[in-house]
Scaffold this motif. Structure first.
Motif, PDB file in Angstrom:
ATOM      1  N   HIS A 106      -8.825  41.311   0.757  1.00 52.27           N
ATOM      2  CA  HIS A 106      -9.530  40.201   0.119  1.00 52.27           C
ATOM      3  C   HIS A 106      -9.020  40.062  -1.307  1.00 52.27           C
ATOM      4  O   HIS A 106      -8.853  41.057  -2.029  1.00 52.27           O
ATOM      5  N   PHE A 107      -8.768  38.815  -1.721  1.00 54.41           N
ATOM      6  CA  PHE A 107      -8.361  38.492  -3.085  1.00 54.41           C
ATOM      7  C   PHE A 107      -9.311  37.449  -3.650  1.00 54.41           C
ATOM      8  O   PHE A 107      -9.651  36.470  -2.986  1.00 54.41           O
ATOM      9  N   SER A 108      -9.757  37.660  -4.881  1.00 53.55           N
ATOM     10  CA  SER A 108     -10.593  36.680  -5.569  1.00 53.55           C
ATOM     11  C   SER A 108     -10.280  36.760  -7.053  1.00 53.55           C
ATOM     12  O   SER A 108     -10.260  37.848  -7.631  1.00 53.55           O
ATOM     13  N   CYS A 109     -10.018  35.605  -7.666  1.00 51.75           N
ATOM     14  CA  CYS A 109      -9.718  35.592  -9.091  1.00 51.75           C
ATOM     15  C   CYS A 109     -10.271  34.323  -9.724  1.00 51.75           C
ATOM     16  O   CYS A 109     -10.057  33.221  -9.211  1.00 51.75           O
ATOM     17  N   MET A 123     -11.979  37.337 -14.024  1.00 48.51           N
ATOM     18  CA  MET A 123     -12.319  38.475 -13.162  1.00 48.51           C
ATOM     19  C   MET A 123     -11.408  38.469 -11.944  1.00 48.51           C
ATOM     20  O   MET A 123     -11.294  37.464 -11.244  1.00 48.51           O
ATOM     21  N   LEU A 124     -10.759  39.605 -11.711  1.00 56.13           N
ATOM     22  CA  LEU A 124      -9.920  39.792 -10.538  1.00 56.13           C
ATOM     23  C   LEU A 124     -10.584  40.820  -9.638  1.00 56.13           C
ATOM     24  O   LEU A 124     -10.938  41.917 -10.082  1.00 56.13           O
ATOM     25  N   ILE A 166      -2.323  39.137  -9.413  1.00 52.33           N
ATOM     26  CA  ILE A 166      -2.578  39.884  -8.179  1.00 52.33           C
ATOM     27  C   ILE A 166      -2.499  41.391  -8.345  1.00 52.33           C
ATOM     28  O   ILE A 166      -2.873  42.127  -7.427  1.00 52.33           O
ATOM     29  N   ALA A 167      -2.025  41.878  -9.503  1.00 51.83           N
ATOM     30  CA  ALA A 167      -1.770  43.319  -9.639  1.00 51.83           C
ATOM     31  C   ALA A 167      -2.483  43.903 -10.854  1.00 51.83           C
ATOM     32  O   ALA A 167      -2.593  43.248 -11.894  1.00 51.83           O
ATOM     33  N   PHE A 168      -2.968  45.123 -10.716  1.00 49.39           N
ATOM     34  CA  PHE A 168      -3.504  45.853 -11.860  1.00 49.39           C
ATOM     35  C   PHE A 168      -2.331  46.394 -12.682  1.00 49.39           C
ATOM     36  O   PHE A 168      -1.250  46.657 -12.145  1.00 49.39           O
ATOM     37  N   SER A 169      -2.539  46.570 -13.961  1.00 52.37           N
ATOM     38  CA  SER A 169      -1.477  47.068 -14.838  1.00 52.37           C
ATOM     39  C   SER A 169      -1.150  48.523 -14.507  1.00 52.37           C
ATOM     40  O   SER A 169      -1.931  49.230 -13.853  1.00 52.37           O
ATOM     41  N   ALA A 170       0.001  48.969 -14.983  1.00 55.74           N
ATOM     42  CA  ALA A 170       0.413  50.358 -14.761  1.00 55.74           C
ATOM     43  C   ALA A 170      -0.592  51.324 -15.364  1.00 55.74           C
ATOM     44  O   ALA A 170      -0.895  52.382 -14.779  1.00 55.74           O
ATOM     45  N   LEU A 186      -2.484  47.569  -2.066  1.00 53.21           N
ATOM     46  CA  LEU A 186      -3.206  46.330  -1.813  1.00 53.21           C
ATOM     47  C   LEU A 186      -2.557  45.161  -2.545  1.00 53.21           C
ATOM     48  O   LEU A 186      -2.377  44.074  -1.982  1.00 53.21           O
ATOM     49  N   SER A 187      -2.181  45.369  -3.801  1.00 54.83           N
ATOM     50  CA  SER A 187      -1.507  44.317  -4.564  1.00 54.83           C
ATOM     51  C   SER A 187      -0.173  43.953  -3.925  1.00 54.83           C
ATOM     52  O   SER A 187       0.199  42.770  -3.860  1.00 54.83           O
TER      53      SER A 187
END
Length: 428
Positions: A106-109, A123-124, A166-170, A186-187
Motif C-alpha cells: 500500500h502507498f499513500s502520500c 505524510m508518506l 516513494i522511499a525513506f531516506s538512508a 517495499l519502496s
C-alpha cells in the motif's frame, strides 16, 4: 498490478473514494470529465520515481524529453474547490503476483506547498503484511518516522525527508534498524510497479516512408508511440527465441481487425533503412500509403506484445481513427493479452463499439465479470463523479447512467415518427 486507486483534491477530483482496478479496467465518460486525471496520477508518481534528483518530492514535469506529462504547478494539480485544505493525496494498492520479495503493498502520500511555492510531502505511508511505516512532516521541514501504531517516533529531523515520494531516506532506513530492510524492499517494490507502467497517449506520430535502425531494442514505445517502429524492427531483425514475436502478434490483430492481412519489415537495398509493408487483398503498400488508422493503432498493438510480462498498460483513446469493427476487436485484444501475458490494461475510451464487445466477451465467459471493471465519469460543477457500472455475468449493465452513449433507442423512435408523419402527409 494495481488493485486500488484513490485521489483526494487531485485536479478534477474532490475524492474518488476507493476505485477497484482489475486486469482490464475501462474508463468512459464525457469530454473533460476527469477520466485522464486518474491515469495521470500514476504517471506523476512514475516520473517522480525515476527523477535523477533523489531529493525531489514530486516531479511536476517540464522536461519534454524525459517526463511523461507536464502538470504545471501545485495550483494546477490542486482541485479548485479545495483551496482551504491546500493538500492533495494519491493512494494505491498493488499485488505483483510473486514478482519480487514484496508480494503486495500500500502507498499513500499527501502533498502540500511550502512558502517558496514548491511541492512538499506532508505524510508518506507505506504498508505491507500488516506493517505500517510513516514519514510525517513536522515544523521547519523536519520529519518524524513512525512504525505501526507506536506512540513515539523512531527518529526525528530534517535528514529523514522521504525521497522521490516513494522511499525513506538512508538515515531513516538506518534508524529503523531491523525494520529498515523491509521498508527498503517495499519502496523498491513500489518503484518497480511504477516502472512497469507503459503509457500511450491519444496523440501518436504519423508514419514515415522509411526508418533507420541502430540494431538495438528500445526500452519503451513512448507516450506518442515514437519507438513502436523500433520495437517492430528489433523484433524482426534481432535473432533469438522471440524473433518476430511482436511482428506476428501485431499482424494477427491487424488481420482480425480487418485492416490488413500481415505486416512485413523490408530492407531498402543494402542500407540501414527499412520500410513497413502492409499486405492486404493481394497488394503490398508502404505504411505511409495506407489509411491513417493502421499507423495509429500500431503502437497499441506493439505495446501489448512488447511490454514485459506483469506490466500495466495505460491507453487513452486506443480506438482513434479506427472503423467500428476494428474498435470492437480491441476489446478482444485486451482480454486475450491480459490473460496470456499477465498484462493489466487501464483504458480511457469514448468507443461504444469497444464497450459493447466487452459486454459480449463477459457474456461469452471469455473474461469473468470480476476481472473487468467499467467506470463512467461525469462532471458535477467543479468536481468529477465516478459511477461504477454494475455488470452481470451476461454482460448486462444494471445501472446505465443518464445519457450514456447517447440515446440510440430515442433516435430510432424519432426516425420512425418522422417516417409515419411523412407517409401520412403523402410526401413519400
Amino acid at each position: 498490478m494495481f488493485s486500488r486507486l484513490r485521489l483526494v483534491n487531485f485536479k478534477a477530483w474532490t475524492d474518488t473514494k476507493d476505485i477497484a482496478l482489475r486486469p482490464l479496467t475501462m474508463l468512459l465518460g464525457t469530454n473533460s470529465s476527469g477520466k485522464s486525471s486518474l491515469i495521470q496520477s500514476l504517471l506523476l508518481l512514475k516520473q517522480t520515481a525515476r527523477s535523477p534528483d533523489r531529493t525531489v518530492h514530486l516531479n511536476l514535469g517540464g522536461d519534454e524529453v524525459n517526463d511523461l506529462f507536464n502538470f504545471g504547478s501545485f495550483e494546477d494539480v490542486l482541485n479548485q474547490g479545495s483551496r482551504s485544505t491546500r493538500q492533495f493525496l494519491i493512494e494505491f494498492d498493488f499485488d505483483n503476483h510473486g514478482i519480487g520479495r514484496i508480494v503486495n503493498g500500500h502507498f499513500s502520500c499527501s502533498y502540500g506547498q511550502t512558502s517558496s511555492g514548491s511541492v512538499a510531502i506532508q505524510m508518506l505511508t507505506l504498508k505491507t503484511d500488516g506493517r505500517k511505516f510513516q514519514a510525517i512532516r513536522r515544523e521547519k521541514g523536519a520529519f518524524s518516522i513512525i512504525v505501526d501504531d507506536e506512540q513515539n517516533p523512531r527518529a526525528k529531523g530534517r535528514n529523514y525527508t522521504p525521497e522521490r515520494s516513494i522511499a525513506f531516506s538512508a538515515d531513516a532506513i538506518s534508524a529503523l534498524e531491523k525494520d529498515g530492510q523491509l521498508v527498503e524492499d517495499l519502496s523498491l517494490a513500489i518503484r518497480q510497479e511504477l516502472e512497469r507502467i507503459i503509457y500511450l497517449g491519444p496523440l501518436r506520430r504519423k508514419p514515415e516512408r522509411d526508418y533507420p535502425w541502430n540494431k538495438t531494442k528500445p526500452g519503451e514505445v513512448g507516450s506518442d508511440g515514437r519507438a513502436a517502429i523500433d520495437a517492430l524492427l528489433a523484433s524482426a531483425l534481432l535473432r533469438g527465441d522471440e524473433q518476430n514475436y511482436v511482428v506476428n502478434g501485431v499482424s494477427y490483430w491487424l488481420n482480425k481487425m480487418g485492416v490488413a492481412e500481415r505486416l512485413e519489415i523490408r530492407q531498402q537495398g543494402r542500407s540501414s533503412r527499412y520500410e513497413l509493408i502492409v499486405h492486404r487483398d493481394g497488394t503490398a503498400c508502404n505504411l505511409r500509403d495506407v489509411g491513417i488508422g493502421i499507423s495509429q493503432v500500431l503502437p497499441v498493438l506493439v505495446a501489448s506484445y512488447f511490454a514485459p510480462v506483469g506490466s500495466t498498460i495505460m491507453l487513452e483513446e486506443p480506438e482513434i481513427h479506427l472503423h467500428p469493427l476494428a474498435q470492437s476487436a480491441l476489446a478482444e485484444l485486451f482480454v486475450e493479452v491480459s490473460r496470456e501475458r499477465k498484462i493489466q490494461f487501464l483504458v480511457e475510451t469514448h468507443s461504444e463499439h469497444l464497450f459493447r464487445r466487452m459486454q459480449t466477451m463477459i457474456a461469452k465467459q471469455k473474461i469473468l465479470a470480476n476481472d473487468a471493471a467499467m467506470y463512467f465519469v461525469m462532471r458535477n460543477n467543479q468536481s468529477a463523479e465516478l459511477c461504477s457500472l454494475i455488470i452481470d455475468d451476461f454482460g448486462r449493465v444494471k445501472n446505465w447512467p443518464t445519457g450514456f452513449f447517447g440515446d440510440a433507442l430515442g433516435e430510432t423512435r424519432e426516425q420512425a415518427r418522422l417516417m409515419f408523419e411523412r407517409q401520412k402527409a403523402g410526401t413519400i
